[in-house]
Design a protein around this motif. Structure first.
Motif, PDB file in Angstrom:
ATOM      1  N   ASN A  72       0.672  -1.219   0.090  1.00 60.13           N
ATOM      2  CA  ASN A  72      -0.063   0.081   0.033  1.00 60.13           C
ATOM      3  C   ASN A  72       0.798   1.275  -0.080  1.00 60.13           C
ATOM      4  OD1 ASN A  72      -2.290  -1.678   0.120  1.00 60.13           O
ATOM      5  ND2 ASN A  72      -2.301  -1.709   2.366  1.00 60.13           N
ATOM      6  N   VAL A  73       2.029   1.205  -0.158  1.00 58.35           N
ATOM      7  CA  VAL A  73       2.931   2.408   0.328  1.00 58.35           C
ATOM      8  C   VAL A  73       3.573   2.679  -1.253  1.00 58.35           C
ATOM      9  CG1 VAL A  73       4.926   3.451   1.276  1.00 58.35           C
ATOM     10  CG2 VAL A  73       3.306   1.925   2.633  1.00 58.35           C
ATOM     11  N   GLU A  74       3.596   3.575  -1.676  1.00 62.46           N
ATOM     12  CA  GLU A  74       4.201   4.347  -2.847  1.00 62.46           C
ATOM     13  C   GLU A  74       5.369   5.116  -2.937  1.00 62.46           C
ATOM     14  OE1 GLU A  74       2.132   5.894  -6.117  1.00 62.46           O
ATOM     15  OE2 GLU A  74       0.573   4.185  -6.211  1.00 62.46           O
ATOM     16  N   ALA A  75       6.408   5.010  -3.375  1.00 59.18           N
ATOM     17  CA  ALA A  75       7.594   5.669  -3.251  1.00 59.18           C
ATOM     18  C   ALA A  75       7.975   6.401  -4.621  1.00 59.18           C
ATOM     19  CB  ALA A  75       8.786   5.065  -2.989  1.00 59.18           C
ATOM     20  N   LEU A  76       8.952   7.360  -4.588  1.00 56.07           N
ATOM     21  CA  LEU A  76       9.303   7.905  -5.898  1.00 56.07           C
ATOM     22  C   LEU A  76      10.889   8.292  -5.471  1.00 56.07           C
ATOM     23  CD1 LEU A  76       8.523   9.580  -8.779  1.00 56.07           C
ATOM     24  CD2 LEU A  76       8.431  11.670  -7.351  1.00 56.07           C
ATOM     25  N   ALA A  77      11.657   7.958  -6.759  1.00 58.76           N
ATOM     26  CA  ALA A  77      13.138   8.120  -6.606  1.00 58.76           C
ATOM     27  C   ALA A  77      13.388   8.897  -7.685  1.00 58.76           C
ATOM     28  CB  ALA A  77      13.919   6.918  -6.425  1.00 58.76           C
ATOM     29  N   VAL A  78      14.003  10.143  -7.413  1.00 60.07           N
ATOM     30  CA  VAL A  78      14.490  10.840  -8.828  1.00 60.07           C
ATOM     31  C   VAL A  78      16.007  11.056  -8.861  1.00 60.07           C
ATOM     32  CG1 VAL A  78      14.233  13.276  -9.707  1.00 60.07           C
ATOM     33  CG2 VAL A  78      12.516  12.501  -8.221  1.00 60.07           C
TER      34      VAL A  78
END
Length: 157
Positions: A72-78
């Motif tokens: 249920n947990v989203e992440a974003l790596a840039v």
């Protein structure tokens, strides 16, 4: 007359679709350096990649990897084009916000206005909290420092 109206309708529809395409992030396959760094830092994660131009003249490329850390947990790596991590953003529940930030939000926004909450760590290892809120049909990011002190509000429309 019907044919003219139909032609105008399709012409206007085409312009609207073209405008939407300008604002959308393009899905891409990033360079090998970026893929290698991501796989090393987040093994067994399957990202959806997007590319965005940033900087004063939109001359810097950023690759964004959206992925799930668990169910249920989203992440974003840039990343930049050399594979250097520029920022990491992780969704969190309201209860994980510092107490000062929770107090500020309860005082200034109804609970239903809060849309998303994330902890953000930038390339300088600076931690901030970003809370997406909707007010008067507009979307804002309310930014707090690592201790929960209010920093800035940014309109995202």
């Amino acid at each position: 007359m019907k044919n003219v109206l139909v032609a105008i309708f399709f012409l206007c529809g085409g312009f609207l679709m073209a405008q939407e395409g300008v604002n959308m992030k393009e899905k891409v396959t990033p360079p090998e350096k970026v893929l290698f760094t991501f796989q090393k830092e987040y093994p067994n994660k399957v990202p959806v990649w997007a590319m965005e131009y940033v900087g004063d003249d939109n001359d810097e490329v950023r690759y964004e990897a959206k992925f799930k850390t668990d169910a249920n947990v989203e992440a974003l790596a840039v990343y930049d084009n050399l594979g250097v991590l520029k920022a990491y953003e992780l969704q969190i529940p309201l209860s994980q916000l510092p107490a000062k930030a929770q107090t500020y939000l309860k005082k200034n926004y109804p609970a239903k206005a809060i849309r998303e909450i994330a902890v953000v760590v930038d390339y300088k290892n600076k931690t901030t909290y970003e809370v997406g809120v909707e007010k008067n049909s507009r979307f804002y990011d309310v930014v707090f420092d690592k201790d929960g002190g209010f920093d800035v509000i940014i309109e995202k429309n």
